[in-house]
Structures are given as structure tokens and as C-alpha cells.
Motif scaffolding. Structure first.
Motif, PDB file in Angstrom:
ATOM      1  N   MET A   1       0.852  -1.179   0.000  1.00  0.00           N
ATOM      2  CA  MET A   1       0.000   0.000   0.000  1.00  0.00           C
ATOM      3  C   MET A   1       0.894   1.238   0.000  1.00  0.00           C
ATOM      4  N   SER A   2       0.584   2.177  -0.848  1.00  0.00           N
ATOM      5  CA  SER A   2       1.431   3.357  -1.008  1.00  0.00           C
ATOM      6  C   SER A   2       1.141   4.469  -0.011  1.00  0.00           C
ATOM      7  N   GLY A   3       0.071   4.362   0.753  1.00  0.00           N
ATOM      8  CA  GLY A   3      -0.265   5.423   1.684  1.00  0.00           C
ATOM      9  C   GLY A   3      -1.162   6.488   1.072  1.00  0.00           C
ATOM     10  N   TYR A   4      -1.522   6.334  -0.194  1.00  0.00           N
ATOM     11  CA  TYR A   4      -2.430   7.270  -0.855  1.00  0.00           C
ATOM     12  C   TYR A   4      -3.830   6.677  -0.914  1.00  0.00           C
ATOM     13  N   LYS A   5      -4.827   7.553  -0.920  1.00  0.00           N
ATOM     14  CA  LYS A   5      -6.203   7.125  -1.151  1.00  0.00           C
ATOM     15  C   LYS A   5      -6.355   6.778  -2.633  1.00  0.00           C
ATOM     16  N   LYS A   6      -7.497   6.221  -2.996  1.00  0.00           N
ATOM     17  CA  LYS A   6      -7.739   5.879  -4.393  1.00  0.00           C
ATOM     18  C   LYS A   6      -7.640   7.126  -5.275  1.00  0.00           C
ATOM     19  N   ARG A   7      -8.158   8.232  -4.815  1.00  0.00           N
ATOM     20  CA  ARG A   7      -8.077   9.502  -5.539  1.00  0.00           C
ATOM     21  C   ARG A   7      -7.476  10.544  -4.610  1.00  0.00           C
ATOM     22  N   GLU A   8      -6.413  11.188  -5.040  1.00  0.00           N
ATOM     23  CA  GLU A   8      -5.790  12.273  -4.285  1.00  0.00           C
ATOM     24  C   GLU A   8      -6.030  13.577  -5.032  1.00  0.00           C
ATOM     25  N   ARG A   9      -6.268  14.641  -4.310  1.00  0.00           N
ATOM     26  CA  ARG A   9      -6.476  15.953  -4.910  1.00  0.00           C
ATOM     27  C   ARG A   9      -5.352  16.893  -4.505  1.00  0.00           C
ATOM     28  N   ARG A  10      -4.980  17.736  -5.437  1.00  0.00           N
ATOM     29  CA  ARG A  10      -4.032  18.812  -5.177  1.00  0.00           C
ATOM     30  C   ARG A  10      -4.685  20.097  -5.650  1.00  0.00           C
ATOM     31  N   GLN A  11      -4.491  21.164  -4.919  1.00  0.00           N
ATOM     32  CA  GLN A  11      -5.125  22.432  -5.274  1.00  0.00           C
ATOM     33  C   GLN A  11      -4.144  23.378  -5.938  1.00  0.00           C
ATOM     34  N   VAL A  12      -4.677  24.207  -6.803  1.00  0.00           N
ATOM     35  CA  VAL A  12      -3.924  25.281  -7.442  1.00  0.00           C
ATOM     36  C   VAL A  12      -4.706  26.552  -7.186  1.00  0.00           C
ATOM     37  N   SER A  13      -4.036  27.573  -6.672  1.00  0.00           N
ATOM     38  CA  SER A  13      -4.732  28.841  -6.436  1.00  0.00           C
ATOM     39  C   SER A  13      -4.346  29.841  -7.528  1.00  0.00           C
ATOM     40  N   PHE A  14      -5.273  30.722  -7.842  1.00  0.00           N
ATOM     41  CA  PHE A  14      -5.054  31.757  -8.845  1.00  0.00           C
ATOM     42  C   PHE A  14      -5.367  33.103  -8.214  1.00  0.00           C
ATOM     43  N   ASN A  15      -4.430  34.042  -8.338  1.00  0.00           N
ATOM     44  CA  ASN A  15      -4.613  35.396  -7.836  1.00  0.00           C
ATOM     45  C   ASN A  15      -5.350  36.186  -8.914  1.00  0.00           C
ATOM     46  N   THR A  16      -6.612  36.493  -8.689  1.00  0.00           N
ATOM     47  CA  THR A  16      -7.420  37.180  -9.696  1.00  0.00           C
ATOM     48  C   THR A  16      -7.049  38.649  -9.857  1.00  0.00           C
ATOM     49  N   GLU A  17      -6.153  39.153  -9.012  1.00  0.00           N
ATOM     50  CA  GLU A  17      -5.671  40.521  -9.164  1.00  0.00           C
ATOM     51  C   GLU A  17      -4.411  40.588 -10.017  1.00  0.00           C
ATOM     52  N   ASP A  18      -3.892  39.430 -10.419  1.00  0.00           N
ATOM     53  CA  ASP A  18      -2.732  39.348 -11.295  1.00  0.00           C
ATOM     54  C   ASP A  18      -3.245  39.058 -12.705  1.00  0.00           C
ATOM     55  N   ALA A  19      -2.896  39.892 -13.666  1.00  0.00           N
ATOM     56  CA  ALA A  19      -3.428  39.777 -15.029  1.00  0.00           C
ATOM     57  C   ALA A  19      -3.130  38.418 -15.666  1.00  0.00           C
ATOM     58  N   VAL A  20      -1.915  37.915 -15.489  1.00  0.00           N
ATOM     59  CA  VAL A  20      -1.545  36.629 -16.088  1.00  0.00           C
ATOM     60  C   VAL A  20      -2.342  35.493 -15.456  1.00  0.00           C
ATOM     61  N   GLU A  21      -2.400  35.479 -14.145  1.00  0.00           N
ATOM     62  CA  GLU A  21      -3.131  34.406 -13.469  1.00  0.00           C
ATOM     63  C   GLU A  21      -4.628  34.460 -13.767  1.00  0.00           C
ATOM     64  N   LEU A  22      -5.174  35.651 -13.892  1.00  0.00           N
ATOM     65  CA  LEU A  22      -6.583  35.789 -14.249  1.00  0.00           C
ATOM     66  C   LEU A  22      -6.834  35.256 -15.659  1.00  0.00           C
ATOM     67  N   GLU A  23      -5.924  35.532 -16.576  1.00  0.00           N
ATOM     68  CA  GLU A  23      -6.054  35.027 -17.950  1.00  0.00           C
ATOM     69  C   GLU A  23      -5.975  33.502 -17.969  1.00  0.00           C
ATOM     70  N   LEU A  24      -5.088  32.940 -17.176  1.00  0.00           N
ATOM     71  CA  LEU A  24      -4.997  31.478 -17.077  1.00  0.00           C
ATOM     72  C   LEU A  24      -6.280  30.893 -16.498  1.00  0.00           C
ATOM     73  N   LEU A  25      -6.825  31.531 -15.491  1.00  0.00           N
ATOM     74  CA  LEU A  25      -8.074  31.072 -14.890  1.00  0.00           C
ATOM     75  C   LEU A  25      -9.212  31.098 -15.909  1.00  0.00           C
ATOM     76  N   ARG A  26      -9.281  32.156 -16.685  1.00  0.00           N
ATOM     77  CA  ARG A  26     -10.307  32.234 -17.730  1.00  0.00           C
ATOM     78  C   ARG A  26     -10.119  31.129 -18.764  1.00  0.00           C
ATOM     79  N   PHE A  27      -8.869  30.855 -19.098  1.00  0.00           N
ATOM     80  CA  PHE A  27      -8.587  29.802 -20.077  1.00  0.00           C
ATOM     81  C   PHE A  27      -9.056  28.442 -19.574  1.00  0.00           C
ATOM     82  N   ILE A  28      -8.723  28.099 -18.341  1.00  0.00           N
ATOM     83  CA  ILE A  28      -9.080  26.765 -17.842  1.00  0.00           C
ATOM     84  C   ILE A  28     -10.566  26.633 -17.540  1.00  0.00           C
ATOM     85  N   ASP A  29     -11.283  27.746 -17.477  1.00  0.00           N
ATOM     86  CA  ASP A  29     -12.726  27.693 -17.259  1.00  0.00           C
ATOM     87  C   ASP A  29     -13.510  27.441 -18.548  1.00  0.00           C
TER      88      ASP A  29
END
Length: 94
Positions: A1-29
């Protein structure tokens, strides 16, 4: 057993006050973007040495602030590296 659940989640945060990060957020949406598949493909390319951290930081989108540059290429125009990743057998649905 590897110590991981069947599904593991990792989060990514986006700063909506940063133009580049906001553009990336719009793209992935967009409806045609599978964020999980995209991230897995990029991580796989990085692990396989097809993508390097210095190439990521030198990206035109990041250098120019993002909003004046085009978004990543559509599915029909992807590189041979992408096709190699897709052909690797990794279960990505991107």
C-alpha cells in the motif's frame, strides 16, 4: 500500500488581481478544457524531460503579461511532444 487514497487531490490557487493568473483562470474555465487532464499532461511532460522549468518561466505568456498574447494552441496545432505523451498510454483525457 502506497499510503495514498484511491483519488488524491491537489489544489492550485489563482490570484485574480494578477493579469496573467486571471487570464490562465479564464482559459481553464473554458468548456473544452479538462483542467485535470491538462495538468497531468504537463506534469508527465515535465517528468519525461520534454518540458523544463526554465522553458516554463521563459514562456511568452508569462513574459509579456499575458493579455496581449494568444492562448495556448488549439488541439489541432499541438506539437509532436504532445502526441508522444498522448501515445504513452497514460490515462489522460485531455
Amino acid at each position: 500500500m502506497s499510503g495514498y487514497k484511491k483519488r488524491e487531490r491537489r489544489q492550485v490557487s489563482f490570484n485574480t488581481e494578477d493579469a496573467v493568473e486571471l487570464e490562465l483562470l479564464r482559459f481553464i474555465d473554458r468548456k473544452d478544457i479538462n483542467f485535470s487532464g491538462l495538468v497531468k499532461n504537463l506534469l508527465f511532460a515535465y517528468c519525461m524531460g520534454q518540458l523544463k522549468a526554465d522553458e516554463l518561466s521563459a514562456s511568452p505568456l508569462l513574459q509579456a503579461g499575458g493579455s496581449n498574447n494568444p492562448l495556448p494552441t488549439p488541439k489541432a496545432e499541438r506539437s509532436s511532444s504532445f502526441q508522444q505523451i498522448k501515445a504513452s498510454g497514460m490515462p489522460f483525457d485531455f
